[in-house]
Design an enzyme around this catalytic site. Structure first.
Site, PDB file in Angstrom:
ATOM      1  N   CYS A  30       9.461  20.527 125.695  1.00  0.00           N
ATOM      2  CA  CYS A  30      10.927  21.665 125.859  1.00  0.00           C
ATOM      3  C   CYS A  30      11.150  22.956 125.195  1.00  0.00           C
ATOM      4  O   CYS A  30      11.609  22.601 124.744  1.00  0.00           O
ATOM      5  CB  CYS A  30      12.048  20.951 126.588  1.00  0.00           C
ATOM      6  SG  CYS A  30      12.917  22.146 127.617  1.00  0.00           S
ATOM      7  N   CYS A  33      14.495  24.535 125.889  1.00  0.00           N
ATOM      8  CA  CYS A  33      14.961  23.561 125.050  1.00  0.00           C
ATOM      9  C   CYS A  33      15.171  23.988 123.717  1.00  0.00           C
ATOM     10  O   CYS A  33      16.991  24.537 123.249  1.00  0.00           O
ATOM     11  CB  CYS A  33      14.737  22.218 125.214  1.00  0.00           C
ATOM     12  SG  CYS A  33      15.096  21.181 126.358  1.00  0.00           S
TER      13      CYS A  33
END
Length: 106
Positions: A30, A33
């Site tokens: 991600c 993230c």
């Protein structure tokens, strides 16, 4: 304060050992993230959040911890008070996460 890395094995222990907890659920793949990680670390060092434990949980490798917060998207943030889920937000904006953490101080 350092960001605590938790897994399914120790997640409940972390929740029960800290009155106020904010959890960042992430995955290695991600991008958002990864971009949020330095902001999360910086917030964990702020004096105003000294009574809040900041926790990182890999959502892919910790399915039980993920279920406790009903994670729908990544990055996903959840706040717990005395081991109980208070609120969640799926966001990559620092302001949204700060608003979430502030719910612990009410």
């Amino acid at each position: 304060m350092a960001v605590i890395v938790a897994t399914d094995n120790d997640f409940n222990n972390v929740l029960n050992s800290n009155q106020n907890v904010v959890v960042k659920y992430y995955a290695d793949w991600c991008g958002s993230c990864r971009l949020f990680a330095p902001k999360f670390k910086r917030m964990s060092d702020e004096e105003g959040f000294a009574n809040v434990a900041f926790v990182d949980v890999n959502a892919e490798t910790s399915p039980e911890a993920r279920k406790l917060a009903s994670v729908t998207n990544l990055p996903f943030f959840a706040v717990f008070k005395n081991g109980q889920l208070v609120d969640t937000v799926a966001a990559s904006k620092e302001e949204a996460v700060r608003d979430l953490i502030n719910k612990l101080t009410v």
